[in-house]
Design a protein around this motif. Structure first.
Motif, PDB file in Angstrom:
ATOM      1  N   ASN A   1       0.815  -1.217   0.000  1.00  0.00           N
ATOM      2  CA  ASN A   1       0.000   0.000   0.000  1.00  0.00           C
ATOM      3  C   ASN A   1       0.848   1.265   0.000  1.00  0.00           C
ATOM      4  N   GLN A   2       0.307   2.267  -0.619  1.00  0.00           N
ATOM      5  CA  GLN A   2       0.980   3.554  -0.695  1.00  0.00           C
ATOM      6  C   GLN A   2       0.759   4.329   0.596  1.00  0.00           C
ATOM      7  N   PHE A   3       1.590   5.312   0.810  1.00  0.00           N
ATOM      8  CA  PHE A   3       1.444   6.216   1.940  1.00  0.00           C
ATOM      9  C   PHE A   3       0.786   7.496   1.430  1.00  0.00           C
ATOM     10  N   VAL A   4      -0.229   7.965   2.116  1.00  0.00           N
ATOM     11  CA  VAL A   4      -0.914   9.206   1.745  1.00  0.00           C
ATOM     12  C   VAL A   4      -0.669  10.210   2.859  1.00  0.00           C
TER      13      VAL A   4
ATOM     14  N   VAL B   1      -6.671  21.043   4.497  1.00  0.00           N
ATOM     15  CA  VAL B   1      -5.799  20.196   3.686  1.00  0.00           C
ATOM     16  C   VAL B   1      -5.717  20.829   2.298  1.00  0.00           C
ATOM     17  N   THR B   2      -4.514  21.225   1.893  1.00  0.00           N
ATOM     18  CA  THR B   2      -4.332  21.902   0.612  1.00  0.00           C
ATOM     19  C   THR B   2      -3.783  20.985  -0.475  1.00  0.00           C
ATOM     20  N   ALA B   3      -3.239  19.855  -0.076  1.00  0.00           N
ATOM     21  CA  ALA B   3      -2.666  18.920  -1.054  1.00  0.00           C
ATOM     22  C   ALA B   3      -2.510  17.552  -0.392  1.00  0.00           C
ATOM     23  N   LEU B   4      -2.316  16.551  -1.229  1.00  0.00           N
ATOM     24  CA  LEU B   4      -2.008  15.203  -0.770  1.00  0.00           C
ATOM     25  C   LEU B   4      -0.754  14.728  -1.486  1.00  0.00           C
ATOM     26  N   VAL B   5       0.132  14.103  -0.748  1.00  0.00           N
ATOM     27  CA  VAL B   5       1.321  13.483  -1.343  1.00  0.00           C
ATOM     28  C   VAL B   5       1.154  11.980  -1.187  1.00  0.00           C
TER      29      VAL B   5
ATOM     30  N   LEU C   1       5.053   6.873   8.564  1.00  0.00           N
ATOM     31  CA  LEU C   1       4.062   7.949   8.465  1.00  0.00           C
ATOM     32  C   LEU C   1       4.453   9.132   9.351  1.00  0.00           C
ATOM     33  N   GLN C   2       4.916   8.854  10.547  1.00  0.00           N
ATOM     34  CA  GLN C   2       5.315   9.941  11.442  1.00  0.00           C
ATOM     35  C   GLN C   2       6.452  10.749  10.839  1.00  0.00           C
TER      36      GLN C   2
ATOM     37  N   ILE D   1       6.340   8.948  -6.206  1.00  0.00           N
ATOM     38  CA  ILE D   1       5.934  10.084  -5.408  1.00  0.00           C
ATOM     39  C   ILE D   1       5.099  11.006  -6.289  1.00  0.00           C
ATOM     40  N   VAL D   2       3.944  11.399  -5.765  1.00  0.00           N
ATOM     41  CA  VAL D   2       3.017  12.263  -6.498  1.00  0.00           C
ATOM     42  C   VAL D   2       2.427  13.246  -5.518  1.00  0.00           C
TER      43      VAL D   2
END
Length: 154
Positions: A56-59, A68-72, A100-101, A149-150
């Motif tokens: 799974n990816q990390f969001v 929230v202005t963006a998601l990586v 995640l931290q 990475i996006v």
């Protein structure tokens, strides 16, 4: 002006085409083969290591103010000593939590702002992720690789 344009056009059309060497994909008979030498600057891969994909990816949300202005979205692989794939998967929940931290801290310090793919920013992120992975798995971890990475702005 006309002469300059004509000269440039003629030069473009009569330039020599580079030679292309074709190799037989089976490596047998007919055709020239091309030997590709690794770049001296290319890092060597340890033959005693394997790559383990973290499921799974990390969001990671980018928060400005109360919004929230963006998601990586990130995907990671671990380079570990061969035979340790199962150890990685057994500790994956702890790895994900700690990763995640680290990524939240990176986001909160502006690491995903602007040119977030800049080498120095990603190097700092990888270093922090590797330190966490080593603290959980020990010396079996060689490296943490960011494979995707996006950033999606809202």
């Amino acid at each position: 002006m006309v002469g300059l344009a004509a000269g440039a056009s003629i030069g473009f059309f009569i330039k020599p085409t580079p030679e292309i060497a074709l190799a037989n994909p089976c490596g047998e008979g007919g055709g020239d083969t091309v030997q590709i030498e690794p770049s001296p600057a290319a890092p060597e891969v340890d033959p005693n290591s394997e790559f383990v994909k973290i499921n799974n990816q990390f969001v990671i949300p980018i928060v400005r103010g109360e919004r929230v202005t963006a998601l990586v979205v990130l995907s990671l692989n671990l380079e570990v000593i061969s035979g340790n794939r199962e150890a990685v998967y057994l500790r994956e929940p702890k790895l994900r939590d700690e990763f995640l931290q680290v990524m939240f801290n990176h986001a909160n310090s502006g690491g995903f702002d602007g040119v977030f793919t800049q080498t120095s920013r990603l190097t700092n992120l990888r270093r922090a992720l590797r330190e966490v992975a080593t603290s959980i798995l020990g010396d079996v971890v060689h490296d943490v690789l960011v494979t995707n990475i996006v950033r999606q702005d809202q």
